[in-house]
Design a protein around this motif. Structure first.
Motif, PDB file in Angstrom:
ATOM      1  N   UNK A 159      -2.383   9.680 -16.095  1.00 49.12           N
ATOM      2  CA  UNK A 159      -2.010  10.485 -17.261  1.00 49.12           C
ATOM      3  C   UNK A 159      -1.888   9.589 -18.501  1.00 49.12           C
ATOM      4  N   UNK A 160      -1.307   8.427 -18.298  1.00 48.47           N
ATOM      5  CA  UNK A 160      -1.170   7.459 -19.396  1.00 48.47           C
ATOM      6  C   UNK A 160      -2.545   6.992 -19.868  1.00 48.47           C
ATOM      7  N   UNK A 161      -3.445   6.715 -18.936  1.00 48.31           N
ATOM      8  CA  UNK A 161      -4.805   6.306 -19.296  1.00 48.31           C
ATOM      9  C   UNK A 161      -5.507   7.394 -20.100  1.00 48.31           C
ATOM     10  N   UNK A 162      -5.267   8.635 -19.740  1.00 53.64           N
ATOM     11  CA  UNK A 162      -5.868   9.750 -20.482  1.00 53.64           C
ATOM     12  C   UNK A 162      -5.366   9.777 -21.916  1.00 53.64           C
ATOM     13  N   UNK A 175       0.849  -1.189   0.000  1.00 53.27           N
ATOM     14  CA  UNK A 175       0.000   0.000   0.000  1.00 53.27           C
ATOM     15  C   UNK A 175       0.886   1.241   0.000  1.00 53.27           C
ATOM     16  N   UNK A 176       0.623   2.153  -0.952  1.00 49.40           N
ATOM     17  CA  UNK A 176       1.381   3.407  -1.083  1.00 49.40           C
ATOM     18  C   UNK A 176       2.871   3.170  -1.337  1.00 49.40           C
ATOM     19  N   UNK A 190       1.758   7.596  -4.799  1.00 52.45           N
ATOM     20  CA  UNK A 190       0.969   8.698  -5.364  1.00 52.45           C
ATOM     21  C   UNK A 190       1.536   9.130  -6.711  1.00 52.45           C
ATOM     22  N   UNK A 191       2.862   9.169  -6.811  1.00 52.66           N
ATOM     23  CA  UNK A 191       3.493   9.573  -8.070  1.00 52.66           C
ATOM     24  C   UNK A 191       3.227   8.552  -9.175  1.00 52.66           C
ATOM     25  N   UNK A 192       3.307   7.260  -8.841  1.00 50.99           N
ATOM     26  CA  UNK A 192       3.050   6.211  -9.830  1.00 50.99           C
ATOM     27  C   UNK A 192       1.606   6.241 -10.301  1.00 50.99           C
ATOM     28  N   UNK A 193       0.687   6.527  -9.369  1.00 50.58           N
ATOM     29  CA  UNK A 193      -0.727   6.611  -9.740  1.00 50.58           C
ATOM     30  C   UNK A 193      -0.998   7.799 -10.644  1.00 50.58           C
TER      31      UNK A 193
END
Length: 516
Positions: free
Chosen positions: A402-405, A387-388, A394-397
């Motif tokens: 952004x990649x999904x966008x 977890x985290x 947070x940075x990886x998420x």
């Protein structure tokens, strides 16, 4: 000899071989297949269609050796050897020493009635076969040879040539005025489209997406042997038609599934293929290749019609019409929409989003898969991220969303609906995609998936072989940190109880008007 009719000596040879060896004869527009109890012998017709030239014995010999080489990549257990045929046309012998008068590819005869096209005609294709196909084709594409910049394969000029070549064969064979006008409209669309796509075609070649593919990937070239899907009969006669963009290859199978009215399975296959390869940028070329592949099948139907009479010819003409209509369909852009999921791990997002994608003809982009791909892992790899930490900081998420966008925009720009399958528990994550929909001028919906805590935990504990690494501890963290939907986000919100049997129908009732 005309360019599409076998001479009398060839017909004499086939008749003599079949009688001497007790073989059944199956004929196509380019070959004869002699079927004994155990083996199949494929003999090429001495024809020349331009895109295919079997007009000399040496050309037929070379194509036989190529057929053996290429098909051993996918069906080594079926393809055995190239046999010379010696003797005379009226007294031929399979194999043996002497001067060859013809050549045959010797294969193991697989059980009849097992072609996927035969299953499709009977309405008996199932999802397991489609899933096997997606895994098989994606794995094949990953391992086959790739072209380089010095080869002529995959150049936009060559792609355009083969697109136009279809019209040169089809136009002289059409009599009906409406069909001629339909074909002209498709040709004008193709001329316009390639102007916008030529640079991308060249870029795809440079990036290594032009590979030595199967080349003829439709359901009549796929069989089941002991429940296992086997691909056979690669294109051997023209390297230009097998050294192609991988998206052109999958477009062929996609079109054939549509031809048999397996629309849901067409999108199931392509969704799973893309999830395994990550090649969403290829969708920009998909419509062009779908039109091209439908035209290829339309052309082959007419060429076969020229060799038939009466009822068979009428049936083949109907087949031409089906494929011409499919080609015309993909010249038109369709309604698109951007849908994001919302909900905790175990809420059923991925399962129902996949069903929705198949039902409405959309592409489902899974965050669990793309997150791992982004950081160099395969979909089902266990990264042991806590977890985290690891892939879930947070940075990886932020990088993942952004990649999904970017992928969502790729799908929308290609003219297809996009379903982004992620938890979307943070306000800024959801805002990112609402803004994307506004920028692209498409409708936007949040689908919130809900289930009881007991059911969420149960589903998480039962998971096996899935890309998600969420545990019950992750679920509890999600529930503590989730940011509620704002009043603005209630607009376009669709809430689904995934413990209900009609969860998918609820979505279709809300979204179906986009796709009528």
């Amino acid at each position: 000899m005309s360019n599409n009719t076998a001479p009398d000596s060839s017909l004499t040879l086939i008749k003599a071989l079949s009688e001497a060896n007790g073989c059944e004869v199956v004929e196509t527009h380019i070959s004869w297949l002699l079927l004994s109890e155990q083996y199949a012998y494929k003999i090429k017709k001495p024809v020349n269609f331009g895109f295919l030239d079997f007009s000399t014995l040496e050309k037929r010999r070379f194509c036989c050796t190529e057929e053996l080489r290429l098909n051993k990549r996918l069906a080594a257990e079926l393809y055995l050897e190239v046999l010379p045929i010696i003797g005379t046309p009226d007294r031929p012998e399979l194999g043996g020493a002497g001067t060859a008068i013809e050549y045959a590819v010797k294969m193991i005869r697989f059980p009849s009635g097992q072609l996927l096209s035969e299953y499709a005609k009977l309405g008996q294709l199932n999802s397991d076969e489609i899933d096997q196909l997606a895994e098989l084709v994606s794995g094949f594409h990953e391992t086959i040879a790739r072209t380089d910049q010095n080869s002529p394969y995959g150049d936009s000029a060559n792609i355009t040539h083969w697109f136009i070549e279809n019209f040169e064969h089809i136009e002289p064979l059409l009599i009906d005025g409406a069909q001629k006008q339909q074909l002209q409209n498709i040709r004008q669309w193709g001329d316009s489209e390639v102007c916008h796509l030529a640079a991308l075609m060249q870029q795809r070649k440079k990036q290594g997406y032009v590979r030595e593919c199967h080349g003829d990937l439709h359901l009549s070239n796929i069989t089941l042997i002991d429940g296992k899907v086997v691909l056979f009969d690669c294109i051997e006669f023209n390297p230009m038609l097998r050294w192609i963009d991988v998206i052109s290859e999958v477009a062929f199978l996609f079109i054939d599934l549509l031809h048999f009215n397996y629309v849901h399975y067409a999108y199931r296959f392509l969704n799973r293929y893309l999830q395994q390869t990550g090649d969403y940028h290829g969708l920009a070329l998909l419509r062009y290749y779908l039109v091209y592949r439908a035209l290829v099948r339309a052309k082959v139907s007419l060429l076969r019609k020229a060799q038939q009479q009466d009822e068979s010819a009428r049936q083949t003409l109907c087949e031409y019409t089906t494929f011409a209509d499919l080609a015309e369909r993909f010249t038109r852009r369709r309604q698109t929409v951007l849908i994001i999921t919302h909900g905790y791990s175990g809420s059923g997002k991925s399962t129902i989003a996949a069903q929705l994608a198949e039902a409405i003809g959309a592409f489902q982009i899974r965050s669990d898969i793309e997150r791992k791909r982004l950081f160099g892992y395969r979909a089902n790899a266990q990264t042991d991220s806590g977890i985290d930490s690891g892939l879930y900081t947070e940075q990886a998420s932020l990088k993942t969303y952004q990649h999904l966008k970017e992928l969502a925009k790729t799908v929308l720009d290609a003219g297809f609906p996009a379903i982004i399958d992620a938890t979307f528990l943070k306000t800024e994550q959801r805002y990112l995609f609402r803004q994307l929909a506004a920028d692209c001028g498409v409708p936007f919906h949040i689908v919130s998936f809900q289930a009881s805590d007991r059911e969420l935990c149960k589903r998480i504990n039962l998971r096996q072989g899935d890309a998600s690494e969420a545990s019950v501890a992750v679920l509890h963290r999600q529930q503590q940190s989730a940011q509620p939907l704002s009043e603005q986000e209630q607009s376009g919100l669709i809430t689904v109880n995934t413990e209900s049997d009609n969860a998918l129908q609820t979505l279709l009732d809300q979204l179906g008007h986009y796709f009528q």
